[in-house]
Design an enzyme around this catalytic site. Structure first.
Site, PDB file in Angstrom:
ATOM      1  N   SER A  90      49.279  62.240  36.878  1.00 57.34           N
ATOM      2  CA  SER A  90      48.620  61.224  37.379  1.00 57.34           C
ATOM      3  C   SER A  90      47.283  61.141  37.080  1.00 57.34           C
ATOM      4  O   SER A  90      46.441  60.555  37.377  1.00 57.34           O
ATOM      5  CB  SER A  90      48.557  61.474  39.080  1.00 57.34           C
ATOM      6  OG  SER A  90      48.334  62.537  39.324  1.00 57.34           O
ATOM      7  N   ASN A 137      48.495  69.175  48.224  1.00 53.64           N
ATOM      8  CA  ASN A 137      48.815  68.574  49.284  1.00 53.64           C
ATOM      9  C   ASN A 137      47.834  68.173  50.016  1.00 53.64           C
ATOM     10  O   ASN A 137      47.490  66.668  50.607  1.00 53.64           O
ATOM     11  CB  ASN A 137      49.893  68.739  50.018  1.00 53.64           C
ATOM     12  CG  ASN A 137      51.387  68.997  48.973  1.00 53.64           C
ATOM     13  OD1 ASN A 137      51.444  68.558  47.539  1.00 53.64           O
ATOM     14  ND2 ASN A 137      52.487  69.530  49.446  1.00 53.64           N
ATOM     15  N   THR A 165      42.062  18.537  60.211  1.00 52.82           N
ATOM     16  CA  THR A 165      43.274  19.079  60.440  1.00 52.82           C
ATOM     17  C   THR A 165      44.161  18.503  59.756  1.00 52.82           C
ATOM     18  O   THR A 165      44.141  17.126  59.531  1.00 52.82           O
ATOM     19  CB  THR A 165      43.206  18.972  61.813  1.00 52.82           C
ATOM     20  OG1 THR A 165      43.734  17.796  62.263  1.00 52.82           O
ATOM     21  CG2 THR A 165      42.065  19.493  62.863  1.00 52.82           C
ATOM     22  N   HIS A 166      45.297  19.369  59.381  1.00 57.98           N
ATOM     23  CA  HIS A 166      46.250  18.735  58.388  1.00 57.98           C
ATOM     24  C   HIS A 166      45.784  18.325  57.124  1.00 57.98           C
ATOM     25  O   HIS A 166      46.465  17.377  56.570  1.00 57.98           O
ATOM     26  CB  HIS A 166      47.260  17.806  59.385  1.00 57.98           C
ATOM     27  CG  HIS A 166      47.726  18.228  60.531  1.00 57.98           C
ATOM     28  ND1 HIS A 166      48.995  18.815  60.816  1.00 57.98           N
ATOM     29  CD2 HIS A 166      47.116  18.212  61.838  1.00 57.98           C
ATOM     30  CE1 HIS A 166      48.820  19.179  61.987  1.00 57.98           C
ATOM     31  NE2 HIS A 166      48.009  18.758  62.534  1.00 57.98           N
ATOM     32  N   SER A 214      37.017  22.908  29.702  1.00 61.92           N
ATOM     33  CA  SER A 214      38.354  22.910  29.147  1.00 61.92           C
ATOM     34  C   SER A 214      38.377  22.913  27.653  1.00 61.92           C
ATOM     35  O   SER A 214      37.267  22.204  26.974  1.00 61.92           O
ATOM     36  CB  SER A 214      39.283  21.559  29.573  1.00 61.92           C
ATOM     37  OG  SER A 214      40.269  21.303  28.793  1.00 61.92           O
ATOM     38  N   LYS A 258      35.899  18.003  31.827  1.00 64.76           N
ATOM     39  CA  LYS A 258      36.251  18.919  32.689  1.00 64.76           C
ATOM     40  C   LYS A 258      35.479  19.810  33.025  1.00 64.76           C
ATOM     41  O   LYS A 258      34.668  20.435  32.246  1.00 64.76           O
ATOM     42  CB  LYS A 258      37.490  19.927  32.249  1.00 64.76           C
ATOM     43  CG  LYS A 258      38.935  18.850  32.149  1.00 64.76           C
ATOM     44  CD  LYS A 258      39.450  18.718  33.545  1.00 64.76           C
ATOM     45  CE  LYS A 258      40.549  19.873  33.735  1.00 64.76           C
ATOM     46  NZ  LYS A 258      41.181  19.844  35.145  1.00 64.76           N
ATOM     47  N   ASN A 317      35.892  23.170  35.534  1.00 64.79           N
ATOM     48  CA  ASN A 317      36.825  23.922  36.544  1.00 64.79           C
ATOM     49  C   ASN A 317      36.378  24.793  37.239  1.00 64.79           C
ATOM     50  O   ASN A 317      35.429  25.826  36.856  1.00 64.79           O
ATOM     51  CB  ASN A 317      38.113  24.332  35.518  1.00 64.79           C
ATOM     52  CG  ASN A 317      38.605  23.422  34.867  1.00 64.79           C
ATOM     53  OD1 ASN A 317      38.722  22.252  35.229  1.00 64.79           O
ATOM     54  ND2 ASN A 317      39.161  23.451  33.537  1.00 64.79           N
ATOM     55  N   GLU A 338      39.288  29.885  42.061  1.00 66.04           N
ATOM     56  CA  GLU A 338      40.923  30.057  41.635  1.00 66.04           C
ATOM     57  C   GLU A 338      41.200  31.430  41.488  1.00 66.04           C
ATOM     58  O   GLU A 338      42.248  31.983  41.875  1.00 66.04           O
ATOM     59  CB  GLU A 338      41.261  29.177  40.466  1.00 66.04           C
ATOM     60  CG  GLU A 338      40.816  27.696  40.507  1.00 66.04           C
ATOM     61  CD  GLU A 338      40.991  26.957  39.484  1.00 66.04           C
ATOM     62  OE1 GLU A 338      42.399  26.748  38.964  1.00 66.04           O
ATOM     63  OE2 GLU A 338      40.052  26.576  38.753  1.00 66.04           O
ATOM     64  N   GLN A 372      52.334  59.681  45.243  1.00 69.13           N
ATOM     65  CA  GLN A 372      51.230  59.472  44.231  1.00 69.13           C
ATOM     66  C   GLN A 372      50.974  58.375  43.918  1.00 69.13           C
ATOM     67  O   GLN A 372      50.174  57.896  43.291  1.00 69.13           O
ATOM     68  CB  GLN A 372      51.951  60.382  43.146  1.00 69.13           C
ATOM     69  CG  GLN A 372      51.066  60.256  41.757  1.00 69.13           C
ATOM     70  CD  GLN A 372      51.413  61.482  40.955  1.00 69.13           C
ATOM     71  OE1 GLN A 372      51.084  62.472  41.002  1.00 69.13           O
ATOM     72  NE2 GLN A 372      51.934  61.170  39.911  1.00 69.13           N
ATOM     73  N   LYS A 394      47.927  55.931  44.825  1.00 66.36           N
ATOM     74  CA  LYS A 394      46.384  55.921  44.263  1.00 66.36           C
ATOM     75  C   LYS A 394      46.204  54.509  43.572  1.00 66.36           C
ATOM     76  O   LYS A 394      44.972  53.798  43.878  1.00 66.36           O
ATOM     77  CB  LYS A 394      46.248  56.961  43.494  1.00 66.36           C
ATOM     78  CG  LYS A 394      45.781  58.165  44.336  1.00 66.36           C
ATOM     79  CD  LYS A 394      46.123  59.541  43.477  1.00 66.36           C
ATOM     80  CE  LYS A 394      46.453  60.496  44.506  1.00 66.36           C
ATOM     81  NZ  LYS A 394      47.901  60.303  45.022  1.00 66.36           N
TER      82      LYS A 394
HETATM   83  N1  ARG Z   1      49.009  64.056  41.936  1.00 70.68           N
HETATM   84  C1  ARG Z   1      49.574  64.603  43.284  1.00 70.68           C
HETATM   85  C2  ARG Z   1      49.391  63.091  44.249  1.00 70.68           C
HETATM   86  O1  ARG Z   1      48.957  62.287  43.869  1.00 70.68           O
HETATM   87  C3  ARG Z   1      48.933  65.487  43.986  1.00 70.68           C
HETATM   88  C4  ARG Z   1      49.627  66.355  45.094  1.00 70.68           C
HETATM   89  C5  ARG Z   1      50.884  66.961  44.290  1.00 70.68           C
HETATM   90  N2  ARG Z   1      51.328  67.766  45.107  1.00 70.68           N
HETATM   91  C6  ARG Z   1      52.624  68.322  44.966  1.00 70.68           C
HETATM   92  N3  ARG Z   1      53.199  69.159  45.723  1.00 70.68           N
HETATM   93  N4  ARG Z   1      53.324  67.944  43.513  1.00 70.68           N
HETATM   94  O2  ARG Z   1      50.178  63.167  45.145  1.00 70.68           O
END
Ligand code: ARG
Length: 461
Positions: free
Chosen positions: A27, A115, A160-161, A282, A288, A290, A295, A327, A330
């Site tokens: 990661s 963790n 409205t609508h 465009s 145009k 835009n 958007e 993981q 993220k």
């Molecule tokens: N890269 C892991 C995550 O984003 C970190 C925690 C990893 N913990 C583990 N027990 N493998 O969740």
């Protein structure tokens, strides 16, 4: 990557990781965004290890000064990360520390786990991002207030609508979005309270076996409190989901604003024009202009909603406590933050680059029988029950459509033929000014009301 990854659990393993799996598992390519907070949390943990009797003050000082150098290296040299591989940001920082201070560095991971580290990092990071996003929203609100002030006299059609309904002040429309963004800000501030809790000290899942003063760590990192259950501390991401949910509401509001602007900037409506700075042309059609900016904001809402669904789905079936599925949180969170920040900023810029076509807006506000409700209210004031008045006016509107005339263009005799209660004073009641002025209760579009709300909006900023 595989080599260093294995160092983390080298004792139990004799074989190398398959390179494809190692790439799949890593990661670091994205969680390096947590680098700065990971170091910050490590410094606080290092101090806690003194109290726990694991590190001497001198050892802790050595680790902290090395962590400071690592932080500097990462800040000053963007290539720092590319040159070195790791499974994730936590192992990256630890590996750099061991490189720098040798075996002493191997003591830092005492009493913690990746963790509780990752949960802590994510909370620290998100707290900072909330503190960045909230003022951006305030800036968008400011742009709405300024737009309303600069065009206070502008009257336009309300819908409205998507059918012409009743005339409103353009400023009233601006302040509608101001209110939405005000609630969005409140929501962020509220989410922040639940983000701002320290999980470090939960260790892998069962809690730490060392005499770590968690309250002191919380204070050092600016957390309001500590998590009360280690399983929960390492395994829930509800704070991420809550944030993405609040961000989804921001995006939903911005998307509606974008849609209104896109619509009002068409030739068909013609109320607004985007300046060249926020529009595109465009490659084929020379005429145009835009509204790509708006958007894209509308389009990107879908992407954030997708992240919300993805996160809920990822979490719903996970057994306690930590699972690697998490993981996946993220990239969803990072992209949500990037997307919502960019969309709020661009929207603010667009709001500052809008020209309002007052004449056209007024012309539309005075046509399409938008004063029909006014006529019904007029009859009510003269004693007719509302339902009856509604029916009578419906007939008058039908007649006016046949005559291709607006209600206030009909001769008094024709009006009177529908109800004897109608007198000359009806024309005053049907005027655009009166139509607006009657909406003078809190929340209404009467000028004094809106002026008052606009003043209050300024104060609320
Ligand atoms: N890269 C892991 C995550 O984003 C970190 C925690 C990893 N913990 C583990 N027990 N493998 O969740």
């Amino acid at each position: 990557m595989s080599k260093e990854g294995n160092k983390l659990w080298g004792g139990r393993f004799s074989g190398e990781a398959d390179p494809e799996f190692a790439r799949f598992n890593e990661s670091f390519s994205f969680d390096r965004r947590l680098f700065e907070v990971d170091v910050r949390a490590s410094v606080a943990h290092c101090d806690a290890l003194i109290g726990a009797g694991v590190l001497s003050t001198a050892e802790a000082d050595q680790i902290k000064s090395s962590l400071a150098q690592i932080a500097d290296a990462g800040r000053d040299n963007p290539k720092y990360f590319d040159e070195l591989s790791s499974e994730d940001v936590h192992s990256f920082v630890e590996a750099r520390l061991i490189e720098s201070v040798g075996d002493l560095g191997r003591k830092l991971h005492t009493g913690r786990s990746r963790n509780d580290q990752v949960a802590t990092d994510l909370r620290l990071w998100l707290r900072d991002e909330i503190d960045r996003l909230e003022p951006l929203l305030r800036e968008a609100q400011r742009a709405l207030v300024e737009l309303a002030e600069a065009n206070f006299q502008v009257v336009m059609a309300g819908y409205t609508h998507l059918q012409r309904a009743q005339p409103i002040l353009f400023a009233h429309w601006c302040l509608a979005y101001f209110e939405m963004l005000a609630r969005d800000r409140e929501r962020l501030i509220d989410v922040r309270k639940r983000v701002n809790v320290l999980p470090l000290g939960s260790a892998a899942l069962a809690g730490t076996a060392y005499q770590i003063d968690r309250e002191a760590v919380a204070r050092a990192l600016g957390f309001e409190s500590v998590t009360r259950n280690s399983l929960d501390g390492v395994s829930d991401r509800d704070f991420v989901i809550e944030f993405v949910s609040a961000a989804s509401l921001v995006m939903m509001h911005l998307s509606r604003l974008a849609e209104d602007i896109i619509l009002y900037a068409t030739t068909e409506f013609g109320f607004l024009e985007l300046s060249d700075a926020v529009a595109t042309g465009s490659s084929l059609m020379p005429q145009k202009k835009n509204p790509d900016s708006m958007e894209l904001v509308r389009g990107k809402a879908g992407r954030v909603f997708g992240h919300l669904t993805a996160l809920l789905t990822t979490m719903k079936g996970l057994p306690l406590a930590y699972n690697k599925d998490m993981q996946e949180d993220k990239e969803a969170l990072f992209d949500t933050v990037d997307t919502v920040n960019a969309c709020v900023s661009v929207t603010t810029t667009v709001l500052r680059n809008l020209r309002v076509n007052e004449a056209r807006a007024r012309e539309v506000a005075q046509s399409g029988y938008m004063n029909a409700t006014e006529l019904a209210d007029y009859l009510v004031r003269k004693g007719m029950p509302f339902r009856e008045a509604h029916k009578a006016v419906g007939k008058i509107v039908m007649h006016a459509i046949e005559r291709r005339a607006e209600l206030n263009d009909l001769p008094i005799a024709e009006l009177k033929s529908f109800s004897a209660l109608i007198d000359e004073d009806v024309f005053d009641a049907l005027s655009l000014e009166k139509t607006l002025a009657t909406k003078s209760q809190t929340g209404g579009t009467a000028s004094e009301r809106v002026a008052d709300e606009l003043k209050k909006a300024r104060e609320r900023l």
